[in-house]
Design an enzyme around this catalytic site. Sequence first.
Site, PDB file in Angstrom:
ATOM      1  N   LYS A 153      80.572  59.544  55.854  1.00  0.00           N
ATOM      2  CA  LYS A 153      79.395  58.681  55.666  1.00  0.00           C
ATOM      3  C   LYS A 153      79.797  57.382  54.974  1.00  0.00           C
ATOM      4  O   LYS A 153      80.583  57.406  54.015  1.00  0.00           O
ATOM      5  CB  LYS A 153      78.353  59.400  54.812  1.00  0.00           C
ATOM      6  CG  LYS A 153      77.749  60.586  55.535  1.00  0.00           C
ATOM      7  CD  LYS A 153      76.634  61.192  54.738  1.00  0.00           C
ATOM      8  CE  LYS A 153      76.075  62.368  55.520  1.00  0.00           C
ATOM      9  NZ  LYS A 153      75.555  63.411  54.692  1.00  0.00           N
ATOM     10  N   ASP A 212      92.630  65.714  61.017  1.00  0.00           N
ATOM     11  CA  ASP A 212      91.986  66.260  62.225  1.00  0.00           C
ATOM     12  C   ASP A 212      90.862  65.325  62.675  1.00  0.00           C
ATOM     13  O   ASP A 212      90.245  65.568  63.697  1.00  0.00           O
ATOM     14  CB  ASP A 212      91.365  67.616  61.895  1.00  0.00           C
ATOM     15  CG  ASP A 212      90.366  67.466  60.764  1.00  0.00           C
ATOM     16  OD1 ASP A 212      90.811  67.203  59.637  1.00  0.00           O
ATOM     17  OD2 ASP A 212      89.145  67.534  61.023  1.00  0.00           O
ATOM     18  N   ASP A 245      90.221  64.505  52.605  1.00  0.00           N
ATOM     19  CA  ASP A 245      88.805  64.550  53.000  1.00  0.00           C
ATOM     20  C   ASP A 245      88.436  63.223  53.657  1.00  0.00           C
ATOM     21  O   ASP A 245      88.668  62.159  53.071  1.00  0.00           O
ATOM     22  CB  ASP A 245      87.925  64.797  51.769  1.00  0.00           C
ATOM     23  CG  ASP A 245      88.179  66.173  51.168  1.00  0.00           C
ATOM     24  OD1 ASP A 245      88.364  67.120  51.947  1.00  0.00           O
ATOM     25  OD2 ASP A 245      88.198  66.300  49.931  1.00  0.00           O
ATOM     26  N   GLU A 303     103.343  66.105  48.036  1.00  0.00           N
ATOM     27  CA  GLU A 303     102.233  66.354  48.971  1.00  0.00           C
ATOM     28  C   GLU A 303     100.921  66.040  48.255  1.00  0.00           C
ATOM     29  O   GLU A 303     100.610  66.651  47.222  1.00  0.00           O
ATOM     30  CB  GLU A 303     102.184  67.813  49.449  1.00  0.00           C
ATOM     31  CG  GLU A 303     101.066  67.990  50.490  1.00  0.00           C
ATOM     32  CD  GLU A 303     100.673  69.437  50.808  1.00  0.00           C
ATOM     33  OE1 GLU A 303     101.050  70.352  50.042  1.00  0.00           O
ATOM     34  OE2 GLU A 303      99.959  69.638  51.801  1.00  0.00           O
TER      35      GLU A 303
END
Length: 233
Positions: free
Chosen positions: A144, A176, A140, A65
């Site tokens: 930007k 997400d 993450d 993972e």
Amino acid sequence: MQQNPIPSVKKASDLRIPFIWKERRPVLLERFLYVPNHYDRHDAWTAVPWTDPSIFGNDQPVVLECCSGNGQWICERAKNYPLINWVAVDIRFDRSRKTWLRMHRENLSNLYIMCGDANDLIRFYIPKRSLTEIFVNFPDPWPKLRHAKHRLIQARFLTQMAEVSLPGALATFVTDDETYAGQVLRELDACSIWRPRLPPPYYALDWPDYGTSYFADLWKKKGRKIHFIPYSL
Ligand SMILES: C[S@@+](CC[C@H](N)C(=O)[O-])C[C@H]1O[C@@H](n2cnc3c(N)ncnc32)[C@H](O)[C@@H]1O
């Protein structure tokens, strides 16, 4: 499962970085590999086989993972699937040692923790052609443009994922962030090493029994859609 090898473990802060900064180097202790950032001798390390007694000491299938955070998802998996060996990778020491605490509290002898940048770990520390499956859970998104270089899912990383995987291996990306999901799909399409396991649009918005994590719960509470993107070699 084997007995807790460190009977005195009580809290995450019992695990400390095992050197001072100017003497930083990779250290493997008690199934926890610490690989420092801002370190340029990764090539001096020889990837230790999973079967080595300092890691799993057996030849069960190994599943990785990436972005394991505080380890909630992988510890649950390790507990529920003891015939698989699980490897947690996260760059943050504070989060990795929470996984370490869970590992000891729950006596998970089939879990190994690698704390470091996944880009370095996959290139130098994970044995080639050794994984049956990789999960990348909530990386993450770095939305930007000027931070785009920090995004984990890029062509080079996808190639390196393939190099450490066995033929037919599975890879699942979970996010997400709808924009990032689109970028991941474009990178996968462009690299053409990994093949989609779902028909177009190649992702699912629901995956029963996937398991949960701190960020999965957080994003679900906020009403975000979770994208599950399963591919294979
Ligand atoms: C949004 S959190 C998700 C954590 C966990 N999967 C969860 O769902 O709770 C992203 C995680 O990725 C880790 N991470 C970010 N960049 C990384 C990198 N290059 N290598 C390894 N881990 C990284 C962060 O430290 C963080 O724990």
